[in-house]
Write a protein that holds these residues in place. Sequence first.
Motif, mmCIF file in Angstrom:
data_model
loop_
_atom_site.group_PDB
_atom_site.id
_atom_site.type_symbol
_atom_site.label_atom_id
_atom_site.label_comp_id
_atom_site.label_asym_id
_atom_site.label_seq_id
_atom_site.Cartn_x
_atom_site.Cartn_y
_atom_site.Cartn_z
ATOM 1 N N GLN A 13 0.873 -1.125 -0.120
ATOM 2 C CA GLN A 13 0.164 0.180 -0.068
ATOM 3 C C GLN A 13 0.880 1.299 -0.241
ATOM 4 O O GLN A 13 0.531 2.131 -0.643
ATOM 5 C CB GLN A 13 -0.927 -0.145 1.398
ATOM 6 C CG GLN A 13 -2.125 -1.136 0.934
ATOM 7 C CD GLN A 13 -2.825 -1.346 2.357
ATOM 8 O OE1 GLN A 13 -2.483 -0.561 3.210
ATOM 9 N NE2 GLN A 13 -3.840 -1.736 2.377
ATOM 10 N N MET A 14 1.896 1.164 0.811
ATOM 11 C CA MET A 14 2.973 2.503 0.568
ATOM 12 C C MET A 14 3.492 2.453 -0.660
ATOM 13 O O MET A 14 3.673 3.728 -1.179
ATOM 14 C CB MET A 14 3.921 2.161 1.739
ATOM 15 C CG MET A 14 3.607 2.118 3.325
ATOM 16 S SD MET A 14 4.721 1.938 4.420
ATOM 17 C CE MET A 14 6.132 2.963 4.100
ATOM 18 N N GLU A 15 3.860 1.451 -1.506
ATOM 19 C CA GLU A 15 4.309 1.665 -2.777
ATOM 20 C C GLU A 15 3.199 2.020 -3.660
ATOM 21 O O GLU A 15 3.705 2.968 -4.533
ATOM 22 C CB GLU A 15 4.995 0.234 -3.203
ATOM 23 C CG GLU A 15 6.117 -0.227 -2.686
ATOM 24 C CD GLU A 15 6.374 -1.677 -3.085
ATOM 25 O OE1 GLU A 15 5.524 -2.341 -3.680
ATOM 26 O OE2 GLU A 15 7.495 -2.147 -2.725
ATOM 27 N N VAL A 108 -0.270 5.742 7.576
ATOM 28 C CA VAL A 108 -0.909 4.256 7.480
ATOM 29 C C VAL A 108 -1.786 3.932 8.847
ATOM 30 O O VAL A 108 -1.194 4.180 10.051
ATOM 31 C CB VAL A 108 0.335 3.099 7.430
ATOM 32 C CG1 VAL A 108 -0.499 1.601 7.566
ATOM 33 C CG2 VAL A 108 1.267 3.524 6.327
ATOM 34 N N VAL A 114 -3.605 3.362 3.692
ATOM 35 C CA VAL A 114 -2.786 4.477 3.351
ATOM 36 C C VAL A 114 -3.933 5.708 3.131
ATOM 37 O O VAL A 114 -4.465 5.424 2.242
ATOM 38 C CB VAL A 114 -1.742 4.396 2.645
ATOM 39 C CG1 VAL A 114 -1.005 5.604 2.287
ATOM 40 C CG2 VAL A 114 -0.998 3.168 2.937
#
Length: 146
Positions: A13-15, A108, A114
């Motif tokens: 999700q961060m990517e 997050v 996110v």
Amino acid sequence: MPLSDHEQRVLEQMEQALYAEDPRLASQLQRSASTGAAAGLDRRRLALGVLVALAGLALVVVGVMSSMIWVGALGFLAMVMGGAWAASPARSGSGRSGSARQGTLGVVGKDGTVRKPSSGARKGSRSGGFMQRMEQQWDRRREQGP
């Protein structure tokens, strides 16, 4: 040590948030990771900078031995400039554009989603001093619990 399933999901999700926020940065990071490039350093630039720094060191030694201070000062300047040039990253042909956006990727949550912070939250966090922001972060962490 492998990542847990939850950590894998959060990382993915961060990517995705990185690609959504700044695709140019994300593609540049992906390109450098695939080629194995070391943070944009160019070997030729590094070698030339080290050679200039070594020539500067030689000039410092010559200046000290011959009692000519200006030669030593010139050598010192060459050492500093060569080292700085060798350590600086190589610039791409396009340079930096003024349209590049700056900002945070997001926060997050506990469920792993996110979300982007609102613009009001960003402005409010910068309005106070450093200690006030740290206290606010501490209070938020205590409210969220372990």
